[in-house]
Design a protein around this motif. Structure first.
Motif, PDB file in Angstrom:
ATOM      1  N   PRO A  69       3.373  76.032 119.008  1.00 31.01           N
ATOM      2  CA  PRO A  69       2.884  76.536 120.370  1.00 31.01           C
ATOM      3  C   PRO A  69       4.803  77.057 120.706  1.00 31.01           C
ATOM      4  O   PRO A  69       4.670  78.170 121.425  1.00 31.01           O
ATOM      5  N   SER A  70       5.653  76.638 121.011  1.00 28.05           N
ATOM      6  CA  SER A  70       7.180  77.529 121.776  1.00 28.05           C
ATOM      7  C   SER A  70       7.881  76.414 120.820  1.00 28.05           C
ATOM      8  O   SER A  70       8.152  75.904 119.596  1.00 28.05           O
ATOM      9  N   SER A  71       9.629  77.161 120.996  1.00 29.03           N
ATOM     10  CA  SER A  71      10.333  76.804 120.718  1.00 29.03           C
ATOM     11  C   SER A  71      10.725  77.396 119.106  1.00 29.03           C
ATOM     12  O   SER A  71      11.152  76.492 117.876  1.00 29.03           O
ATOM     13  N   LYS A  72      10.693  78.067 118.445  1.00 29.43           N
ATOM     14  CA  LYS A  72      10.348  78.547 117.207  1.00 29.43           C
ATOM     15  C   LYS A  72      11.646  79.336 116.732  1.00 29.43           C
ATOM     16  O   LYS A  72      11.109  80.463 117.886  1.00 29.43           O
ATOM     17  N   LEU A  73      12.332  79.169 116.169  1.00 29.05           N
ATOM     18  CA  LEU A  73      13.361  80.406 115.853  1.00 29.05           C
ATOM     19  C   LEU A  73      13.198  80.442 114.416  1.00 29.05           C
ATOM     20  O   LEU A  73      13.112  80.315 113.834  1.00 29.05           O
ATOM     21  N   LEU A  74      13.519  81.840 114.005  1.00 27.23           N
ATOM     22  CA  LEU A  74      13.186  82.331 112.925  1.00 27.23           C
ATOM     23  C   LEU A  74      15.290  82.694 112.340  1.00 27.23           C
ATOM     24  O   LEU A  74      15.440  84.003 113.662  1.00 27.23           O
ATOM     25  N   VAL A  75      15.489  82.348 111.526  1.00 27.59           N
ATOM     26  CA  VAL A  75      17.054  82.760 111.359  1.00 27.59           C
ATOM     27  C   VAL A  75      16.938  83.627 109.504  1.00 27.59           C
ATOM     28  O   VAL A  75      16.955  82.789 108.660  1.00 27.59           O
ATOM     29  N   TYR A  76      17.534  84.711 109.667  1.00 24.52           N
ATOM     30  CA  TYR A  76      18.321  85.798 109.030  1.00 24.52           C
ATOM     31  C   TYR A  76      20.000  85.355 108.156  1.00 24.52           C
ATOM     32  O   TYR A  76      20.326  85.341 109.274  1.00 24.52           O
ATOM     33  N   LEU A  77      19.690  85.045 107.157  1.00 21.71           N
ATOM     34  CA  LEU A  77      21.451  83.972 106.875  1.00 21.71           C
ATOM     35  C   LEU A  77      22.106  85.344 105.921  1.00 21.71           C
ATOM     36  O   LEU A  77      22.737  84.828 105.319  1.00 21.71           O
ATOM     37  N   GLY A  78      21.429  86.483 106.333  1.00 22.27           N
ATOM     38  CA  GLY A  78      22.411  87.573 105.092  1.00 22.27           C
ATOM     39  C   GLY A  78      22.227  88.676 104.375  1.00 22.27           C
ATOM     40  O   GLY A  78      21.087  88.164 103.753  1.00 22.27           O
ATOM     41  N   ASP A  79      22.335  88.975 103.700  1.00 19.16           N
ATOM     42  CA  ASP A  79      22.507  89.820 103.029  1.00 19.16           C
ATOM     43  C   ASP A  79      21.123  90.716 102.595  1.00 19.16           C
ATOM     44  O   ASP A  79      19.937  90.510 101.870  1.00 19.16           O
ATOM     45  N   TYR A  80      20.898  91.605 102.968  1.00 19.63           N
ATOM     46  CA  TYR A  80      19.564  92.199 103.056  1.00 19.63           C
ATOM     47  C   TYR A  80      19.484  93.493 102.572  1.00 19.63           C
ATOM     48  O   TYR A  80      17.946  93.752 102.618  1.00 19.63           O
ATOM     49  N   ILE A  81      20.934  94.021 102.592  1.00 14.72           N
ATOM     50  CA  ILE A  81      20.638  95.323 101.552  1.00 14.72           C
ATOM     51  C   ILE A  81      21.197  95.226  99.943  1.00 14.72           C
ATOM     52  O   ILE A  81      21.970  93.339  99.388  1.00 14.72           O
ATOM     53  N   ASP A  82      20.912  96.148  99.759  1.00 16.26           N
ATOM     54  CA  ASP A  82      21.693  96.019  97.561  1.00 16.26           C
ATOM     55  C   ASP A  82      20.873  95.508  97.049  1.00 16.26           C
ATOM     56  O   ASP A  82      20.443  94.264  97.501  1.00 16.26           O
ATOM     57  N   ARG A  83      21.233  96.099  95.843  1.00 17.23           N
ATOM     58  CA  ARG A  83      20.486  95.111  95.054  1.00 17.23           C
ATOM     59  C   ARG A  83      19.020  95.270  93.982  1.00 17.23           C
ATOM     60  O   ARG A  83      18.119  95.827  93.232  1.00 17.23           O
ATOM     61  N   GLY A  84      18.428  95.209  95.330  1.00 19.34           N
ATOM     62  CA  GLY A  84      16.706  95.377  95.680  1.00 19.34           C
ATOM     63  C   GLY A  84      16.408  96.515  95.586  1.00 19.34           C
ATOM     64  O   GLY A  84      16.865  97.511  96.089  1.00 19.34           O
ATOM     65  N   PRO A  85      15.016  97.100  96.135  1.00 24.05           N
ATOM     66  CA  PRO A  85      14.682  98.403  95.756  1.00 24.05           C
ATOM     67  C   PRO A  85      14.791  99.170  97.167  1.00 24.05           C
ATOM     68  O   PRO A  85      14.448 100.555  97.770  1.00 24.05           O
ATOM     69  N   GLY A  86      14.454  97.546  98.395  1.00 24.83           N
ATOM     70  CA  GLY A  86      13.832  98.521  99.533  1.00 24.83           C
ATOM     71  C   GLY A  86      15.024  98.013 100.764  1.00 24.83           C
ATOM     72  O   GLY A  86      14.876  97.841 101.989  1.00 24.83           O
ATOM     73  N   SER A  87      15.879  98.081 100.577  1.00 19.30           N
ATOM     74  CA  SER A  87      16.694  97.776 101.792  1.00 19.30           C
ATOM     75  C   SER A  87      16.631  98.429 103.214  1.00 19.30           C
ATOM     76  O   SER A  87      17.023  98.190 104.201  1.00 19.30           O
ATOM     77  N   ALA A  88      16.837 100.237 102.778  1.00 15.17           N
ATOM     78  CA  ALA A  88      16.104 100.538 103.994  1.00 15.17           C
ATOM     79  C   ALA A  88      14.697  99.636 105.190  1.00 15.17           C
ATOM     80  O   ALA A  88      14.807 100.010 106.390  1.00 15.17           O
ATOM     81  N   ALA A  89      13.947  99.673 104.404  1.00 14.80           N
ATOM     82  CA  ALA A  89      12.888  99.370 104.925  1.00 14.80           C
ATOM     83  C   ALA A  89      13.262  97.694 105.557  1.00 14.80           C
ATOM     84  O   ALA A  89      12.254  97.137 106.385  1.00 14.80           O
ATOM     85  N   VAL A  90      13.615  96.846 104.761  1.00 18.64           N
ATOM     86  CA  VAL A  90      14.310  95.850 105.701  1.00 18.64           C
ATOM     87  C   VAL A  90      15.026  95.514 106.833  1.00 18.64           C
ATOM     88  O   VAL A  90      14.659  94.637 107.269  1.00 18.64           O
ATOM     89  N   ILE A  91      15.686  96.612 106.905  1.00 16.60           N
ATOM     90  CA  ILE A  91      16.582  96.799 107.844  1.00 16.60           C
ATOM     91  C   ILE A  91      15.917  97.142 109.544  1.00 16.60           C
ATOM     92  O   ILE A  91      15.727  96.349 110.589  1.00 16.60           O
ATOM     93  N   GLU A  92      14.909  97.939 108.638  1.00 19.69           N
ATOM     94  CA  GLU A  92      14.031  98.689 109.639  1.00 19.69           C
ATOM     95  C   GLU A  92      12.845  97.306 110.216  1.00 19.69           C
ATOM     96  O   GLU A  92      13.119  97.072 111.529  1.00 19.69           O
ATOM     97  N   HIS A  93      12.324  96.577 109.329  1.00 22.77           N
ATOM     98  CA  HIS A  93      11.698  95.250 109.843  1.00 22.77           C
ATOM     99  C   HIS A  93      12.371  94.510 110.653  1.00 22.77           C
ATOM    100  O   HIS A  93      12.142  94.047 111.199  1.00 22.77           O
ATOM    101  N   LEU A  94      13.931  94.206 110.719  1.00 21.62           N
ATOM    102  CA  LEU A  94      14.206  92.966 111.084  1.00 21.62           C
ATOM    103  C   LEU A  94      15.333  93.715 112.267  1.00 21.62           C
ATOM    104  O   LEU A  94      15.050  92.924 113.584  1.00 21.62           O
ATOM    105  N   MET A  95      15.083  95.240 112.961  1.00 21.47           N
ATOM    106  CA  MET A  95      14.893  96.106 114.125  1.00 21.47           C
ATOM    107  C   MET A  95      13.930  95.538 114.567  1.00 21.47           C
ATOM    108  O   MET A  95      14.195  96.176 115.879  1.00 21.47           O
ATOM    109  N   ALA A  96      12.810  95.288 114.362  1.00 23.55           N
ATOM    110  CA  ALA A  96      11.580  95.153 114.899  1.00 23.55           C
ATOM    111  C   ALA A  96      11.232  94.083 116.009  1.00 23.55           C
ATOM    112  O   ALA A  96      11.953  93.046 115.411  1.00 23.55           O
ATOM    113  N   PRO A  97      11.067  93.526 116.290  1.00 23.76           N
ATOM    114  CA  PRO A  97      10.645  92.739 117.428  1.00 23.76           C
ATOM    115  C   PRO A  97       9.820  91.838 116.788  1.00 23.76           C
ATOM    116  O   PRO A  97       9.589  91.921 115.289  1.00 23.76           O
ATOM    117  N   PRO A  98       9.972  90.285 116.708  1.00 21.06           N
ATOM    118  CA  PRO A  98      10.052  89.893 115.624  1.00 21.06           C
ATOM    119  C   PRO A  98       8.895  89.072 115.731  1.00 21.06           C
ATOM    120  O   PRO A  98       8.126  89.305 116.790  1.00 21.06           O
TER     121      PRO A  98
END
Length: 271
Positions: A69-98
């Motif tokens: 129910p509580s105290s849940k942490l989601l950590v993204y470890l970097g390298d969201y961009i480059d090489r794959g097809p959807g970098s812009a969508a990834v950044i937009e997703h991470l900028m939205a509320p968790p």
């Protein structure tokens, strides 16, 4: 320690100004220490523009944590961009509320640092393109090959024109990413740590780029489990006081997260 308490601590830490940097150098990135272990933490490896895998993995994490129910942490470890097809969508997703009930921290990877260096004139555009930046530009609607063929006139520095395809708010998001997040039991970081150095003395260059000798030696002197990405492997790696969760999502491998909860560890993956 509840969800709202951790969220408030993170908000206060992220609101603090970044440490002073040497003149004409890049800004030193924040090192976050929340001083408490969440009841459950999930750390996600290198996304590299794989937006579909990211969405599926986050859905799996939300389902996995439903009974907590509580105290849940989601950590993204970097390298969201480059090489794959959807970098812009990834950044937009991470900028939205968790997801509801989660706190989320996005750390900086070496690919984000290189892009900011290009924007600020510390590296050439070619440095970024060699790391897969062309696919990032394409995700923002800028086809480098097409524009080179159809651009009127020649000569001049095209870097500014090319980088104008990137929204300023996305650049601002990448610019403020911290380099490391620590708790009493864990250190979350993109690449790793320089063995033998206290956490306060770790440089961004170490935290975002290191492989050896960290991969061989770990960082046992910290007495904390280090969770990182950056070095791809076919399977998650758990050894020498470290967990590596970069499993080459952009190369066809799964996108991996590790769940850390009350002394236990488990991996979640999506393809």
């Amino acid at each position: 320690m509840g969800f709202s308490t951790i969220s408030r601590m993170l908000e206060r830490l992220l609101a603090r100004p970044a440490p002073a940097s040497p003149p004409s150098d890049r800004e030193v990135r924040r090192k976050l220490d929340i001083g408490v272990d969440p009841m459950r933490a999930y750390a996600v490896g290198d996304v590299h523009g794989c937006i579909d895998k990211l969405r599926r993995l986050e859905e799996a994490i939300v389902a996995d944590a439903a009974e907590q129910p509580s105290s849940k942490l989601l950590v993204y470890l970097g390298d969201y961009i480059d090489r794959g097809p959807g970098s812009a969508a990834v950044i937009e997703h991470l900028m939205a509320p968790p997801p509801d009930g989660f706190s989320r921290v996005c750390l900086c990877g070496n690919h984000e640092e290189v892009l900011i260096d290009v924007v600020d004139g510390r590296r050439s555009l070619d440095d970024w393109l060699r790391l897969g930046g062309e696919r990032t530009l394409r995700s923002y609607g800028y086809d480098l090959t097409y524009m080179a063929k159809h651009r009127r006139g020649g000569g001049g520095d095209r870097t500014g024109e090319i980088l104008s395809a990137l929204p300023e708010r996305h650049i601002a998001f990448l610019r403020q990413l911290p380099s490391v997040l620590s708790t009493p039991s864990f250190v979350f970081v993109h690449a790793g740590l320089r063995p033998g150095a206290p956490l306060a003395e770790q440089r961004d260059e170490d935290l975002l780029w290191i492989r050896e000798p960290f991969l061989t030696e770990g960082a046992p002197e910290l007495g904390r489990l280090v969770v990182h990405g950056h070095t791809p492997a076919e399977e998650p790696v758990a050894q020498r006081g470290r967990i590596g969760v970069d499993t080459g999502a952009y190369m066809g491998g799964p996108l991996t997260a590790v769940r850390l909860a009350e002394g236990t560890m488990a991996f979640l993956q999506t393809r």
